[in-house]
Write an enzyme that holds these catalytic residues in place. Structure first.
Site, PDB file in Angstrom:
ATOM      1  N   TYR A  93       0.820  -1.223   0.000  1.00 31.77           N
ATOM      2  CA  TYR A  93       0.000   0.000   0.000  1.00 31.77           C
ATOM      3  C   TYR A  93       0.852   1.271   0.000  1.00 31.77           C
ATOM      4  CZ  TYR A  93      -3.862  -3.027   1.555  1.00 31.77           C
ATOM      5  OH  TYR A  93      -4.804  -4.002   1.666  1.00 31.77           O
ATOM      6  N   LYS A  94       2.169   1.125   0.065  1.00 28.78           N
ATOM      7  CA  LYS A  94       3.020   2.294   0.265  1.00 28.78           C
ATOM      8  C   LYS A  94       3.465   2.905  -1.072  1.00 28.78           C
ATOM      9  CE  LYS A  94       2.662   1.676   4.674  1.00 28.78           C
ATOM     10  NZ  LYS A  94       2.631   0.281   4.942  1.00 28.78           N
ATOM     11  N   LEU A  95       4.082   4.087  -0.980  1.00 25.55           N
ATOM     12  CA  LEU A  95       4.449   4.831  -2.197  1.00 25.55           C
ATOM     13  C   LEU A  95       5.413   4.050  -3.068  1.00 25.55           C
ATOM     14  CD1 LEU A  95       4.826   8.364  -0.620  1.00 25.55           C
ATOM     15  CD2 LEU A  95       3.134   7.663  -2.313  1.00 25.55           C
TER      16      LEU A  95
END
Ligand SMILES: Cc1ncc(COP(=O)(O)O)c(C=O)c1O
Length: 169
Positions: free
Chosen positions: A131-133
Protein backbone atom coordinates in the site's frame (compact mmCIF):
# COMPACT_ATOMS: atom_id res chain seq x y z
CA UNK A 1 11.34 -18.61 6.92
CA UNK A 2 13.71 -16.22 5.21
CA UNK A 3 12.58 -12.62 4.74
CA UNK A 4 13.87 -11.74 1.32
CA UNK A 5 12.44 -8.21 1.61
CA UNK A 6 12.16 -7.63 5.34
CA UNK A 7 9.15 -5.42 6.15
CA UNK A 8 9.47 -2.17 8.07
CA UNK A 9 8.16 -3.79 11.23
CA UNK A 10 11.39 -5.78 11.19
CA UNK A 11 13.37 -2.57 10.61
CA UNK A 12 11.64 -1.03 13.65
CA UNK A 13 12.47 -4.14 15.68
CA UNK A 14 16.10 -4.13 14.50
CA UNK A 15 16.43 -0.41 15.26
CA UNK A 16 15.38 -1.07 18.87
CA UNK A 17 17.72 -4.06 19.12
CA UNK A 18 20.60 -2.12 17.54
CA UNK A 19 20.14 0.60 20.18
CA UNK A 20 20.89 -2.12 22.74
CA UNK A 21 18.02 -1.13 25.00
CA UNK A 22 17.64 -3.02 28.26
CA UNK A 23 14.74 -5.44 28.67
CA UNK A 24 11.52 -3.60 29.63
CA UNK A 25 12.81 -0.24 28.41
CA UNK A 26 9.90 2.18 27.89
CA UNK A 27 9.47 3.21 24.26
CA UNK A 28 7.20 6.18 23.57
CA UNK A 29 4.97 5.82 20.50
CA UNK A 30 2.07 7.98 19.26
CA UNK A 31 -1.35 6.60 20.22
CA UNK A 32 -2.30 6.99 16.55
CA UNK A 33 -0.06 4.48 14.83
CA UNK A 34 -0.25 1.06 13.17
CA UNK A 35 -0.45 -2.22 15.12
CA UNK A 36 3.00 -3.27 13.79
CA UNK A 37 4.60 -0.46 15.82
CA UNK A 38 3.68 -1.53 19.38
CA UNK A 39 4.15 -5.14 18.28
CA UNK A 40 7.76 -4.36 17.18
CA UNK A 41 8.34 -2.77 20.60
CA UNK A 42 6.98 -5.81 22.46
CA UNK A 43 8.92 -8.13 20.15
CA UNK A 44 12.11 -6.25 21.13
CA UNK A 45 11.34 -6.97 24.84
CA UNK A 46 10.46 -3.32 25.45
CA UNK A 47 7.27 -1.71 26.75
CA UNK A 48 5.21 0.57 24.48
CA UNK A 49 3.99 3.79 26.11
CA UNK A 50 1.20 5.55 24.22
CA UNK A 51 1.45 9.32 23.82
CA UNK A 52 -1.68 11.36 23.17
CA UNK A 53 -2.29 12.62 19.64
CA UNK A 54 -4.36 15.70 18.79
CA UNK A 55 -7.22 16.06 16.33
CA UNK A 56 -4.54 17.09 13.80
CA UNK A 57 -2.99 13.56 14.06
CA UNK A 58 0.19 15.03 15.58
CA UNK A 59 1.86 14.08 18.85
CA UNK A 60 0.64 16.10 21.85
CA UNK A 61 3.91 17.67 22.98
CA UNK A 62 2.77 18.33 26.57
CA UNK A 63 1.89 14.65 27.04
CA UNK A 64 5.10 13.64 25.25
CA UNK A 65 7.24 15.81 27.56
CA UNK A 66 5.44 14.42 30.63
CA UNK A 67 6.09 10.79 29.61
CA UNK A 68 9.67 11.23 28.30
CA UNK A 69 11.64 11.06 31.58
CA UNK A 70 13.11 7.58 31.96
CA UNK A 71 12.21 6.46 28.42
CA UNK A 72 14.74 4.24 26.62
CA UNK A 73 13.74 5.39 23.14
CA UNK A 74 11.08 7.22 21.17
CA UNK A 75 9.47 5.86 17.99
CA UNK A 76 7.55 8.46 16.01
CA UNK A 77 5.10 7.36 13.30
CA UNK A 78 4.45 10.24 10.90
CA UNK A 79 0.94 9.03 10.16
CA UNK A 80 -0.49 9.60 6.70
CA UNK A 81 2.05 12.34 6.03
CA UNK A 82 1.10 14.31 9.17
CA UNK A 83 4.46 15.20 10.65
CA UNK A 84 4.60 15.89 14.37
CA UNK A 85 6.57 18.85 15.70
CA UNK A 86 10.03 17.37 15.16
CA UNK A 87 11.76 20.51 16.45
CA UNK A 88 10.08 20.07 19.83
CA UNK A 89 10.50 16.27 19.85
CA UNK A 90 14.20 16.39 18.90
CA UNK A 91 14.95 19.19 21.39
CA UNK A 92 13.29 17.28 24.23
CA UNK A 93 14.94 13.97 23.26
CA UNK A 94 18.39 15.48 22.68
CA UNK A 95 18.11 17.21 26.05
CA UNK A 96 17.17 13.94 27.75
CA UNK A 97 19.64 11.79 25.77
CA UNK A 98 16.83 9.63 24.40
CA UNK A 99 17.30 8.24 20.85
CA UNK A 100 14.56 8.84 18.28
CA UNK A 101 13.49 6.25 15.71
CA UNK A 102 11.32 7.68 12.93
CA UNK A 103 8.68 5.40 11.46
CA UNK A 104 8.44 7.04 8.03
CA UNK A 105 6.21 4.30 6.58
CA UNK A 106 3.64 6.93 5.54
CA UNK A 107 5.99 9.82 4.85
CA UNK A 108 8.42 8.87 2.11
CA UNK A 109 9.61 12.11 0.48
CA UNK A 110 8.01 14.49 2.98
CA UNK A 111 10.00 17.30 4.57
CA UNK A 112 10.25 18.90 7.99
CA UNK A 113 11.79 22.39 7.78
CA UNK A 114 13.52 21.39 4.55
CA UNK A 115 14.92 18.13 5.94
CA UNK A 116 13.76 14.72 4.77
CA UNK A 117 11.57 12.79 7.16
CA UNK A 118 13.45 9.70 8.29
CA UNK A 119 16.76 11.60 8.52
CA UNK A 120 15.97 13.64 11.65
CA UNK A 121 16.20 10.91 14.28
CA UNK A 122 18.99 8.42 15.04
CA UNK A 123 17.28 5.85 12.80
CA UNK A 124 14.68 6.17 10.05
CA UNK A 125 12.51 3.25 8.93
CA UNK A 126 10.61 3.04 5.63
CA UNK A 127 8.03 0.56 4.37
CA UNK A 128 7.81 -0.86 0.85
CA UNK A 129 4.70 -2.91 1.60
CA UNK A 130 2.12 -3.00 -1.18
CA UNK A 131 0.00 0.00 0.00
CA UNK A 132 3.02 2.29 0.27
CA UNK A 133 4.45 4.83 -2.20
CA UNK A 134 7.28 2.48 -3.18
CA UNK A 135 5.86 -1.01 -3.46
CA UNK A 136 8.01 -4.12 -3.20
CA UNK A 137 5.05 -6.31 -2.21
CA UNK A 138 6.63 -6.66 1.22
CA UNK A 139 9.76 -4.76 2.18
CA UNK A 140 11.33 -2.12 4.29
CA UNK A 141 14.52 -0.24 5.01
CA UNK A 142 16.41 1.21 7.91
CA UNK A 143 18.70 4.24 7.54
CA UNK A 144 21.12 5.76 10.04
CA UNK A 145 24.23 7.94 10.14
CA UNK A 146 25.48 6.02 13.16
CA UNK A 147 28.05 3.41 12.01
CA UNK A 148 27.68 1.35 15.18
CA UNK A 149 23.91 1.07 14.81
CA UNK A 150 24.34 0.24 11.11
CA UNK A 151 26.87 -2.50 11.92
CA UNK A 152 24.70 -3.95 14.68
CA UNK A 153 21.59 -3.93 12.46
CA UNK A 154 23.46 -5.64 9.63
CA UNK A 155 24.75 -8.37 11.92
CA UNK A 156 21.40 -8.85 13.66
CA UNK A 157 19.52 -8.95 10.35
CA UNK A 158 21.56 -11.98 9.33
CA UNK A 159 23.24 -10.07 6.50
CA UNK A 160 26.73 -10.56 7.94
CA UNK A 161 29.83 -11.69 6.03
CA UNK A 162 28.69 -12.07 2.40
CA UNK A 163 25.11 -13.08 3.17
CA UNK A 164 23.89 -9.61 2.17
CA UNK A 165 24.51 -10.69 -1.44
CA UNK A 166 21.76 -13.27 -1.16
CA UNK A 167 19.15 -10.74 0.04
CA UNK A 168 19.80 -8.04 -2.53
CA UNK A 169 16.79 -7.11 -4.64
C1 LIG B 1 2.60 3.65 10.27
C2 LIG B 1 3.05 2.27 9.94
N1 LIG B 1 4.17 1.81 10.51
C3 LIG B 1 4.62 0.57 10.21
C4 LIG B 1 3.95 -0.26 9.34
C5 LIG B 1 4.47 -1.63 9.07
O1 LIG B 1 4.93 -1.69 7.75
P1 LIG B 1 5.33 -3.12 7.08
O2 LIG B 1 4.03 -3.71 6.58
O3 LIG B 1 6.28 -2.76 5.97
O4 LIG B 1 5.95 -3.92 8.16
C6 LIG B 1 2.79 0.18 8.73
C7 LIG B 1 2.06 -0.70 7.78
O5 LIG B 1 1.15 -0.33 7.11
C8 LIG B 1 2.31 1.48 9.04
O6 LIG B 1 1.18 1.93 8.50
Amino acid sequence: MRWRYPPVRRALFLALKALDLPRDARVLIPAFTFAAVPSAVVHADCVPVLVEVGANYRVDIADFAAKLPGAGAVMISHMRGHTSDMDAIMALCDGAGVPVIEDAAHSLGTLWAGRRIGTLGRVGCFSFQSYKLVNAGEGGMLITDDPEIAARAIIMSGAYETNWKSIRA
